[in-house]
Design a protein around this motif. Structure first.
Motif, PDB file in Angstrom:
ATOM      1  N   SER B 255      31.935  41.022  39.817  1.00 29.24           N
ATOM      2  CA  SER B 255      32.116  41.957  38.706  1.00 29.24           C
ATOM      3  C   SER B 255      30.777  42.399  38.120  1.00 29.24           C
ATOM      4  N   ALA B 256      29.703  41.682  38.430  1.00 29.68           N
ATOM      5  CA  ALA B 256      28.391  42.052  37.868  1.00 29.68           C
ATOM      6  C   ALA B 256      27.722  43.167  38.654  1.00 29.68           C
ATOM      7  N   ALA B 268      35.846  49.300  34.780  1.00 26.95           N
ATOM      8  CA  ALA B 268      35.832  47.973  35.387  1.00 26.95           C
ATOM      9  C   ALA B 268      35.808  46.890  34.319  1.00 26.95           C
ATOM     10  N   LYS B 269      36.606  45.850  34.578  1.00 27.91           N
ATOM     11  CA  LYS B 269      36.593  44.705  33.673  1.00 27.91           C
ATOM     12  C   LYS B 269      35.407  43.838  34.033  1.00 27.91           C
ATOM     13  N   ARG B 270      34.564  43.568  33.066  1.00 29.06           N
ATOM     14  CA  ARG B 270      33.392  42.753  33.338  1.00 29.06           C
ATOM     15  C   ARG B 270      33.680  41.296  33.010  1.00 29.06           C
ATOM     16  N   PHE B 271      33.081  40.448  33.788  1.00 27.88           N
ATOM     17  CA  PHE B 271      33.198  39.030  33.558  1.00 27.88           C
ATOM     18  C   PHE B 271      31.759  38.559  33.514  1.00 27.88           C
ATOM     19  N   VAL B 272      31.108  38.815  32.358  1.00 29.43           N
ATOM     20  CA  VAL B 272      29.676  38.555  32.249  1.00 29.43           C
ATOM     21  C   VAL B 272      29.441  37.087  31.918  1.00 29.43           C
TER      22      VAL B 272
END
Lengths: 351, 325
Positions: B255-256, B268-272
């Protein structure tokens, strides 16, 4: 002196005519006079930035993207010389500014974040010292107030235990942390413009995501304009309002992010977009590379600089430089293919 | 691609002794810690991870450029962990990351490529040697006149081609590609990636492709392994890993990656991930990812997760597979 005054009045005219512009660069030409000859780093570059806007400058190494931004801050390195054009920033006529004027402006009205946070901080001073330096230089805060402000800034950029960090040296921090400190220094005086020169290229992807998120967050909070210089199309896609694509010291296309990505009109932009692998496609499609090698700026081609690598190159491309074609109010592109009517008419006239 | 294992790595460990903070203090960096995988003949295995995760060390240890601390390297059914490497140098080669530093500036390109031919006595005469060099250069898209030039006369992309020609000089079966494109410009990267694919088709090569850019690795690899702090955390077929990853680290890595498409990118869904990669000198106990993992609990702190197969060919090392899914 008189010339300067003329320019200043002109400045007021332009600013009053276009009050919505923070940066205005007209026809900038800049060369580096190296022992091997004149390197034409910038060849007729014009661009503008509105307050609060994020402009992305994309291009490969040597295309002149950093040089453009640096010249705005008076940071052109030694053999480089501004040969022509007019640069305006926030009401200042940059061409006539002295080093003293620049010192007042840098860090105060415009700040820069460099690519490599490992080398852009001074290793012999503490983090606190380096942040306070900017504050003390540009505001009349005393030592105590400056320290308080530094603490506030470190909190703003998401550094944990700010008290402790103030006393630490750059080598004690990780890459992502150092880049956060650089951002804190850049934001110390709440500049109108932040130039970010490949701010995430030296960082790992998960850290890159953190830093980009932070920059977007701060932009909303402080309402400043950003010039984001990068070679990564993915980075500009998610962050920028407008994009300028540079090639061989020229802006070859500029438009809103949507226009550049969904309706690219210059062959170089099209090539760039086609040549990056898509992570989110299941099928394996072969990449379409741009053939050939980047231009040698010591001997730039006579015609369109991209012509030797262009798949749709025509005779006129090798001969003459194309002019900008307006595709929409915001979208311009420099390619003969868009200007076919014009050169066909000219050819007829010649015959 | 055949179903025959060309290279097997079993419980590979590579520790380095470094000086500690105090005088005479010595510490151990576990650069690669118990990594096992295999590569089939004609396959490309991608290895991704952030800097310092041990992916380059893994590649170099496989070629015995470092002596492995523990574990086994089996090439084509033969254990080469302690074998004499000279015959294997003809079969296993490497392309280095930095095309500026990995070519001798004082040698012509012809000699750089020809050196391997000389060492392994692959050419009977001078003419044969020259013909072979020209053949190799044309294979990587350079021409015969380039043979007399020096590395500084070439651009980055061309130098990387020279590096590849040098690796191909001995007719290898297996090549470790150690970040071969990260030092190149975007418009040149695609040229080199395509060349790797063409060479694989032509010569039936097997690659271990090491890079930090997941989109490039996904493009070129059949299977991908993800490393974190010296451990392999997930290994699966390329599409499976990108679209159905299980390990939280892989998920955040996927996701990055910024998507070069404004609408998809913004949607986009981020998963930081929070925080930084811990130092490999002093890695966290138990699961090494636990300090940055949103699912971490006491179990992760106490014991190391097992290397489990969740679906055929998809391996993960995580305690909370069901929670993540």
């Amino acid at each position: 002196m008189k010339k300067k005054q003329n320019k200043e009045t002109e400045a007021r005219e332009i600013i009053s005519a276009k009050p919505d512009r923070l940066v205005d660069i007209y026809h900038e030409r800049l060369s580096f006079f190296t022992p091997a000859g004149e390197v034409k780093a910038l060849n007729d570059v014009s661009l503008s930035v509105k307050p609060g806007e994020i402009l992305g400058i994309v291009g490969e190494s040597g295309s002149g993207k950093s040089v453009t931004a640096y010249s705005l801050m008076g940071l052109t390195a030694y053999p480089g010389k501004l040969l022509g054009g007019d640069l305006w920033f926030n009401g200042h006529y940059v061409n006539d500014m002295t080093e003293r004027d620049f010192c007042k402006m840098r860090g105060n009205e415009v700040s820069i974040i460099f690519q490599d946070p490992m080398t852009s901080l001074n290793p012999v001073y503490t983090i606190g010292n380096q942040i306070e330096e900017v504050i003390r230089l540009h505001t009349d805060k005393n030592r105590k107030q400056a320290k308080a402000r530094a603490l506030e800034l470190l909190e703003l950029v998401g550094i944990n235990e700010p008290e402790k960090r103030l006393k630490q040296y750059p080598h004690e921090l990780s890459g992502g942390m150092r880049q956060r400190v650089m951002i804190a220094i850049g934001l110390a005086c709440e500049p109108k413009l932040l130039i970010a020169d490949e701010p995430t290229t030296a960082l790992d992807v998960t850290i890159q995501a953190q830093i980009l998120e932070l920059m977007m967050d701060l932009k909303k909070k402080l309402d400043m304009a950003i010039i984001l210089i990068t070679h990564d199309l993915g980075v500009v896609a998610g962050t920028c309002d407008r994009i300028a694509v540079m090639y061989a010291g020229q802006i070859v296309e500029s438009g809103t992010t949507e226009e550049i990505f969904y309706h690219p009109s210059h062959e170089y932009t099209k090539g760039l977009i086609a040549s990056i692998p898509k992570l989110h496609e299941e099928e394996h499609t072969r990449l379409v590379p741009i053939e050939g090698t980047p231009v040698d700026l010591l001997n730039p081609p006579k015609g369109c600089p991209f012509a030797p690598r262009c798949v749709n190159c025509m005779k006129v491309c090798l001969d003459r430089q194309p002019a900008f074609t307006e595709i929409s109010d915001t979208h311009i592109s420099k390619c003969w293919l868009l200007d076919k009517a014009k050169w066909e008419a000219e050819r007829k006239a010649e015959n | 691609m055949e179903d025959k294992k060309l290279l097997e790595v079993e419980h590979l460990k590579q520790y380095f002794r470094v000086s500690g903070g105090k005088l005479f203090e010595r510490r151990v960096v576990k650069a690669v810690d118990d990594v096992s995988f295999f590569i089939n003949k004609g396959e490309t295995l991608g290895l991704v991870g952030e800097s310092g995760c041990g992916k380059t060390t893994t590649g170099r240890t496989i070629l015995r450029l470092y002596e492995p601390t523990e574990g086994k390297i089996i090439y084509d059914g033969v254990d080469i962990t302690h074998a004499d490497m000279k015959p294997y140098r003809k079969k296993m080669q490497i392309v280095f990351q930095d095309p500026y530093a990995s070519l001798d500036p004082r040698m012509t390109v012809g000699d750089i490529v020809g050196e391997a031919i000389d060492i392994h006595h692959l050419a009977a005469s001078k003419e044969e040697r020259r013909a072979r060099i020209i053949e190799l250069l044309s294979l990587v898209g350079l021409n015969s006149e380039h043979a007399n030039r020096y590395p500084h006369e070439f651009s980055g992309g061309q130098r990387q081609r020279v590096g590849i020609a040098r690796a191909l000089a001995v007719n290898p079966e297996f090549i470790v590609c150690d970040e071969p494109i990260s030092a190149l410009d975007v418009s040149i990267q695609a040229q080199v990636v395509n060349m790797f694919e063409d060479l694989q088709d032509q010569l039936g090569l097997t690659y271990l492709f090491i890079a930090h850019n997941l989109s490039v690795v996904k493009h070129i690899s059949n299977r991908i392994g993800v490393m974190y702090l010296g451990k392999l955390v997930e290994l699966a077929e390329a599409n499976e890993l990108t679209f159905h990853s299980v390990h939280p680290y892989t998920r955040s890595l996927v996701s990055a990656i910024p998507i070069a498409d404004p609408i998809k990118n913004r949607a986009a869904k981020r998963f930081v991930l929070q925080g930084d990669v811990p130092s490999p000198v002093n890695p966290p106990s138990g699961c090494r990812f636990r300090t940055r993992c949103p699912y971490a609990d006491k179990c992760c702190e106490e014991c190391e997760p097992e290397w489990k197969e969740v679906s055929p060919g998809h391996f993960v090392a995580c305690h909370h597979i069901d929670k993540v899914q």
